[in-house]
Design an enzyme around this catalytic site. Sequence first.
Site, PDB file in Angstrom:
ATOM      1  CB  VAL A  67      -5.754 -26.901  16.502  1.00 36.02           C
ATOM      2  CG1 VAL A  67      -5.327 -28.071  16.980  1.00 36.02           C
ATOM      3  CG2 VAL A  67      -5.527 -26.695  15.117  1.00 36.02           C
ATOM      4  N   GLY A  75      -8.960 -22.133  19.613  1.00 33.04           N
ATOM      5  CA  GLY A  75      -9.348 -21.769  18.352  1.00 33.04           C
ATOM      6  C   GLY A  75      -9.696 -23.047  17.387  1.00 33.04           C
ATOM      7  CE  LYS A 120       4.681 -21.647   5.487  1.00 34.75           C
ATOM      8  NZ  LYS A 120       3.859 -22.505   6.162  1.00 34.75           N
ATOM      9  N   GLY A 169      -5.488 -22.003  24.226  1.00 35.86           N
ATOM     10  CA  GLY A 169      -5.808 -21.423  23.093  1.00 35.86           C
ATOM     11  C   GLY A 169      -7.060 -22.356  22.617  1.00 35.86           C
TER      12      GLY A 169
HETATM   13  P1  NAD Z   1      -6.656 -20.025  15.594  1.00 33.17           P
HETATM   14  O1  NAD Z   1      -6.323 -18.854  15.397  1.00 33.17           O
HETATM   15  O2  NAD Z   1      -7.771 -20.653  15.346  1.00 33.17           O
HETATM   16  O3  NAD Z   1      -6.488 -20.293  17.255  1.00 33.17           O
HETATM   17  C1  NAD Z   1      -5.612 -19.873  18.274  1.00 33.17           C
HETATM   18  C2  NAD Z   1      -6.420 -19.436  19.426  1.00 33.17           C
HETATM   19  O4  NAD Z   1      -5.646 -18.914  20.574  1.00 33.17           O
HETATM   20  C3  NAD Z   1      -7.362 -18.219  19.311  1.00 33.17           C
HETATM   21  O5  NAD Z   1      -8.819 -18.764  19.734  1.00 33.17           O
HETATM   22  C4  NAD Z   1      -6.815 -17.329  20.046  1.00 33.17           C
HETATM   23  O6  NAD Z   1      -7.760 -16.512  20.847  1.00 33.17           O
HETATM   24  C5  NAD Z   1      -6.105 -17.943  21.090  1.00 33.17           C
HETATM   25  N1  NAD Z   1      -5.023 -17.133  22.086  1.00 33.17           N
HETATM   26  C6  NAD Z   1      -4.087 -16.275  21.316  1.00 33.17           C
HETATM   27  N2  NAD Z   1      -3.394 -15.870  22.313  1.00 33.17           N
HETATM   28  C7  NAD Z   1      -3.723 -16.532  23.601  1.00 33.17           C
HETATM   29  C8  NAD Z   1      -3.314 -16.388  24.717  1.00 33.17           C
HETATM   30  N3  NAD Z   1      -2.322 -15.741  25.155  1.00 33.17           N
HETATM   31  N4  NAD Z   1      -3.870 -17.212  25.623  1.00 33.17           N
HETATM   32  C9  NAD Z   1      -4.895 -18.078  25.095  1.00 33.17           C
HETATM   33  N5  NAD Z   1      -5.420 -18.038  24.129  1.00 33.17           N
HETATM   34  C10 NAD Z   1      -4.953 -17.304  22.999  1.00 33.17           C
HETATM   35  O7  NAD Z   1      -5.233 -21.126  15.422  1.00 33.17           O
HETATM   36  P2  NAD Z   1      -5.561 -22.751  14.974  1.00 33.17           P
HETATM   37  O8  NAD Z   1      -5.787 -23.076  13.424  1.00 33.17           O
HETATM   38  O9  NAD Z   1      -6.303 -23.447  16.049  1.00 33.17           O
HETATM   39  O10 NAD Z   1      -3.942 -23.230  15.254  1.00 33.17           O
HETATM   40  C11 NAD Z   1      -3.402 -23.234  16.615  1.00 33.17           C
HETATM   41  C12 NAD Z   1      -1.857 -23.464  16.271  1.00 33.17           C
HETATM   42  O11 NAD Z   1      -1.473 -24.533  15.669  1.00 33.17           O
HETATM   43  C13 NAD Z   1      -1.149 -22.288  15.486  1.00 33.17           C
HETATM   44  O12 NAD Z   1       0.207 -21.977  16.171  1.00 33.17           O
HETATM   45  C14 NAD Z   1      -1.135 -22.864  14.026  1.00 33.17           C
HETATM   46  O13 NAD Z   1       0.107 -22.414  13.545  1.00 33.17           O
HETATM   47  C15 NAD Z   1      -0.684 -24.456  14.682  1.00 33.17           C
HETATM   48  N6  NAD Z   1      -1.066 -25.352  13.669  1.00 33.17           N
HETATM   49  C16 NAD Z   1      -2.337 -25.234  13.085  1.00 33.17           C
HETATM   50  C17 NAD Z   1      -2.843 -26.342  12.062  1.00 33.17           C
HETATM   51  C18 NAD Z   1      -4.199 -26.407  11.742  1.00 33.17           C
HETATM   52  O14 NAD Z   1      -4.655 -27.499  11.155  1.00 33.17           O
HETATM   53  N7  NAD Z   1      -5.145 -25.225  11.955  1.00 33.17           N
HETATM   54  C19 NAD Z   1      -2.000 -27.137  11.588  1.00 33.17           C
HETATM   55  C20 NAD Z   1      -0.684 -27.316  12.208  1.00 33.17           C
HETATM   56  C21 NAD Z   1      -0.388 -26.135  13.349  1.00 33.17           C
END
Ligand code: NAD
Length: 353
Positions: A179, A177, A79, A175
């Site tokens: 994923v 987002g 990393k 959440g």
């Molecule tokens: P993202 O930022 O697109 O989504 C996160 C969502 O959570 C957002 O919509 C945000 O508004 C919401 N959120 C934040 N605080 C909140 C709360 N208190 N209550 C409810 N919702 C809340 O991120 P993502 O890419 O969807 O990733 C989500 C998680 O998965 C992260 O922890 C990330 O590290 C992990 N992750 C993602 C990937 C990937 O491929 N994107 C891969 C491995 C791990």
Amino acid sequence: MMFEHPAFDSHEQVVHASDEETGLTAIIAVHDTTLGPGLGGTRMRAYDSEEAALNDVLRLSSAMTAKAAAADLELGGGKAVIIGEPEKKDEALLRAYGRAVDRLAGRYITSVDVNTDVSDMDIIADETPYVTGRSDGLGDPSPITAQGVMYGIRACIEQVTGRQSLADVHVAIQGLGKVGTNLAEELLDRGATVSVTDIHDDHLEPFEEVSDARIVEPDSIYDVDCDVFAPCAFGGAVNDETIPRLNCDIVAGAANNILASESRHSQVLHDNDMLYVPDYVLNAGGLITVATEYFGGTREEAFAEAQQIESRVHRLIEQAKEQDITVLESAQRYVENRLATTSQQPTQAVSSR
Ligand code: NAD
């Protein structure tokens, strides 16, 4: 002192990289290359101190070793962090950073992370081949991550209920987002019911008219009477305050570091008859995508690889049952075993002409 640092964890190599002309200050941590080069993203952040940056990079790089090993990839853990305001990121700085990555000669492969994106990887690629997650690569990994999590949840449901289907299973997703939204859609497509929440109202809109989707307030998601609680927003969602509120049989989500205190909370969930599968096993789809891209594979191959998460989760849960341990311990033993058996193999002699 590095060797006494609480997060040191026997890192193979930790490199401080700087470039006076561009102002680059970065730390690249290569944790373990037993299984292959250390692959992990580069994040850029204005850390309060060098110590905070070091702590972050060491912790994240060790976690990548476990994630890659648990996902059966021929990759190790690494990393990097660039210390500085993300707004100060420019081409010259990224090129200087690319040269720093290149000097590691392939022991570390970089990719996107917090505050770095595909266009940054394109610039870094002008200086080094050891980069993945580029604009001409396999694209957003989130749908592949979500599918992996869905397959993992299906394995958990089968282990707990004996049913091989997600129909009528109720999953509470924290959440929506990149994923979480894809996960909700995957689950709905398979006949599940979802309770969803997000702090941004516009993220809830696609689910407002969906009959099998219930929208709940952000703080109420912990209390939903459901089969699976799937944290997909932030780390530490499962902690001393939230565990007593959980009303589910399974905790399985995409967020990194779901448990505030990994081994202790894994044991607390186990003692309360809640199945917890480590996030790094479930959310490996992101790593699988950038790894597949790096090795020249296709998006279809990455999706197929993410499907393997289902059998992997079955295997880890079965081992945990047999040995009367948590699934976290089962995953840790699997990782340790992979590293130990690979490091015991004799190194191939390089023949000279
Ligand atoms: P993202 O930022 O697109 O989504 C996160 C969502 O959570 C957002 O919509 C945000 O508004 C919401 N959120 C934040 N605080 C909140 C709360 N208190 N209550 C409810 N919702 C809340 O991120 P993502 O890419 O969807 O990733 C989500 C998680 O998965 C992260 O922890 C990330 O590290 C992990 N992750 C993602 C990937 C990937 O491929 N994107 C891969 C491995 C791990």
